[in-house]
Design a protein around this motif. Structure first.
Motif, mmCIF file in Angstrom:
data_model
loop_
_atom_site.group_PDB
_atom_site.id
_atom_site.type_symbol
_atom_site.label_atom_id
_atom_site.label_comp_id
_atom_site.label_asym_id
_atom_site.label_seq_id
_atom_site.Cartn_x
_atom_site.Cartn_y
_atom_site.Cartn_z
ATOM 1 N N TYR A 158 0.821 -1.218 0.000
ATOM 2 C CA TYR A 158 0.000 0.000 0.000
ATOM 3 C C TYR A 158 0.848 1.258 0.000
ATOM 4 C CZ TYR A 158 -3.513 -3.412 1.276
ATOM 5 O OH TYR A 158 -4.335 -4.510 1.273
ATOM 6 N N ARG A 159 0.225 2.346 -0.470
ATOM 7 C CA ARG A 159 0.884 3.643 -0.375
ATOM 8 C C ARG A 159 0.947 4.056 1.090
ATOM 9 N NH1 ARG A 159 -2.115 7.625 -2.329
ATOM 10 N NH2 ARG A 159 -3.923 6.278 -2.321
ATOM 11 N N THR A 160 1.974 4.814 1.421
ATOM 12 C CA THR A 160 2.176 5.200 2.820
ATOM 13 C C THR A 160 0.952 5.914 3.388
ATOM 14 O OG1 THR A 160 4.422 5.568 2.083
ATOM 15 C CG2 THR A 160 3.921 6.248 4.321
ATOM 16 N N GLU A 161 0.265 6.721 2.553
ATOM 17 C CA GLU A 161 -0.898 7.488 3.051
ATOM 18 C C GLU A 161 -2.022 6.578 3.539
ATOM 19 O OE1 GLU A 161 -0.301 8.554 -0.859
ATOM 20 O OE2 GLU A 161 1.463 8.485 0.437
ATOM 21 N N ALA A 162 -2.051 5.329 3.057
ATOM 22 C CA ALA A 162 -3.111 4.404 3.484
ATOM 23 C C ALA A 162 -3.032 4.142 4.986
ATOM 24 C CB ALA A 162 -3.006 3.093 2.725
ATOM 25 N N PHE A 163 -1.882 4.464 5.591
ATOM 26 C CA PHE A 163 -1.674 4.153 7.020
ATOM 27 C C PHE A 163 -1.771 5.394 7.907
ATOM 28 C CE2 PHE A 163 0.689 1.042 4.538
ATOM 29 C CZ PHE A 163 0.259 -0.161 5.079
ATOM 30 N N ASN A 164 -2.279 6.506 7.330
ATOM 31 C CA ASN A 164 -2.273 7.768 8.091
ATOM 32 C C ASN A 164 -2.945 7.681 9.459
ATOM 33 O OD1 ASN A 164 -0.764 9.111 6.299
ATOM 34 N ND2 ASN A 164 -2.421 10.282 5.351
ATOM 35 N N GLU A 165 -3.961 6.796 9.583
ATOM 36 C CA GLU A 165 -4.671 6.707 10.867
ATOM 37 C C GLU A 165 -4.172 5.554 11.742
ATOM 38 O OE1 GLU A 165 -9.170 7.658 10.591
ATOM 39 O OE2 GLU A 165 -8.521 7.277 8.550
ATOM 40 N N THR A 166 -3.199 4.825 11.246
ATOM 41 C CA THR A 166 -2.727 3.629 11.967
ATOM 42 C C THR A 166 -1.811 4.018 13.130
ATOM 43 O OG1 THR A 166 -2.726 2.542 9.832
ATOM 44 C CG2 THR A 166 -1.623 1.377 11.610
ATOM 45 N N PRO A 167 -2.032 3.463 14.326
ATOM 46 C CA PRO A 167 -1.113 3.757 15.429
ATOM 47 C C PRO A 167 0.320 3.380 15.031
ATOM 48 C CG PRO A 167 -3.062 2.617 16.239
ATOM 49 C CD PRO A 167 -3.141 2.590 14.742
ATOM 50 N N PRO A 168 1.288 4.266 15.316
ATOM 51 C CA PRO A 168 2.667 4.048 14.859
ATOM 52 C C PRO A 168 3.241 2.702 15.276
ATOM 53 C CG PRO A 168 2.407 6.254 15.772
ATOM 54 C CD PRO A 168 1.112 5.539 16.016
#
Ligand SMILES: C[S@@+](CC[C@H](N)C(=O)[O-])C[C@H]1O[C@@H](n2cnc3c(N)ncnc32)[C@H](O)[C@@H]1O
Length: 273
Positions: A158-168
């Motif tokens: 996935y593109r990095t932006e797909a993880f914008n809401e994912t806890p680090p």
């Protein structure tokens, strides 16, 4: 496609452009046809001409079509408050009670961000309990009607932006850098089985399920179809299993009477044990 059908499609596309205020030229024709086909199926019509008359008669359908054409939207950990509620109120009971034998279904999984998030939060729950070894007992079915999205789900990249809401911490532990995006860890991808399935067929892939997520999918269906799908979900839940809908979706009909509410705001329901 025959010349007559092509013509009917062009007429329909012009109507949609004018009435829905969308510049359809910005969509790939294949993608456009696929999206319109999804709406046609939901309305039970088989020709572009019949669908054009549904659009004429039903203003709400124009809204749904507009949504359908613009819904390439999904992401990891979408609506974080729902995932947080799931982790707090559902997963501890699920993984302990079933000794890690958790079977989940993401119905309408699009390109796979949702089923991979399920795998992540289950892995996290198990590992925090020192039960990492149980992870191989977890199974997540991921189904959608859109085969092109399913290819992306299968790839797990996935593109990095797909993880914008994912806890680090989840991002760091369960994905790895891959080119200009990120790849879901192999041990999580191995848990997710991707398959094409039209919810209109009225069957579940491998019931019974301990957890079913169907978020931002039934919103595009007519009410009778929503009711059928809700019944299918309840029938497909194991006793004590959980159902999660999207934040703007409401459970109704006989299915509503068969489930208890766990969290009204996050649309989490449970089949009595
Ligand atoms: C907005 S996405 C939802 C993705 C994910 N559940 C989420 O909430 O982020 C809606 C998905 O529903 C799928 N869909 C629409 N009609 C369907 C049907 N009849 N059967 C299965 N999937 C369907 C679409 O192809 C699309 O991928």
């Amino acid at each position: 496609m025959s010349a007559a059908e092509e013509l009917a499609f062009e007429t329909l596309a012009r109507t949609i452009s004018d009435r829905a205020g969308l510049t359809l030229e910005s969509y790939k024709p294949k993608c456009l046809k696929r999206r319109i086909a999804v709406r046609m199926r939901a309305c039970g019509v088989h020709t572009y001409r019949d669908y054009a008359s549904v659009l004429d008669r039903t203003p709400a359908e124009l809204e749904r079509l507009r949504d359908a054409l613009t819904i390439n939207v999904t992401r990891f950990y979408r609506n974080p408050e729902t995932w947080n509620a799931l982790r707090r109120r559902v997963l501890p009971d699920l993984v302990e009670g079933r000794q890690g034998r958790v079977r989940a279904w993401s119905a309408g999984c699009s390109s796979g961000e949702e089923p991979h998030t399920i795998a992540m939060v289950l892995a996290d729950e198990l590992e925090r309990r020192d039960r990492g070894g149980w992870l191989e007992r977890v199974a997540v079915d991921a189904t959608d009607i859109d085969r092109e999205s399913l290819l992306r789900a299968q790839a797990g990249r996935y593109r990095t932006e797909a993880f914008n809401e994912t806890p680090p911490d989840l991002l760091q532990r369960y994905t790895e850098a891959a080119g200009d995006g990120r790849l879901v860890a192999e041990r999580l991808r191995a848990l997710v089985s991707v398959a094409a399935l039209d919810l209109g067929e009225g069957r579940a892939p491998h019931p019974p399920y301990d957890l079913i997520l169907c978020r931002n999918v039934v919103i595009y269906f007519e009410r009778p179809m929503q009711e059928r799908v809700f019944n299918l979900f309840v029938d497909s839940l194991a006793p004590g299993g959980y159902l999660v809908l999207g934040k703007v979706e409401t459970l109704f009909g006989p299915a509503r009477d068969r489930l208890a509410i766990v969290d009204t705001r996050e649309r989490i329901y449970r089949r009595p044990a």
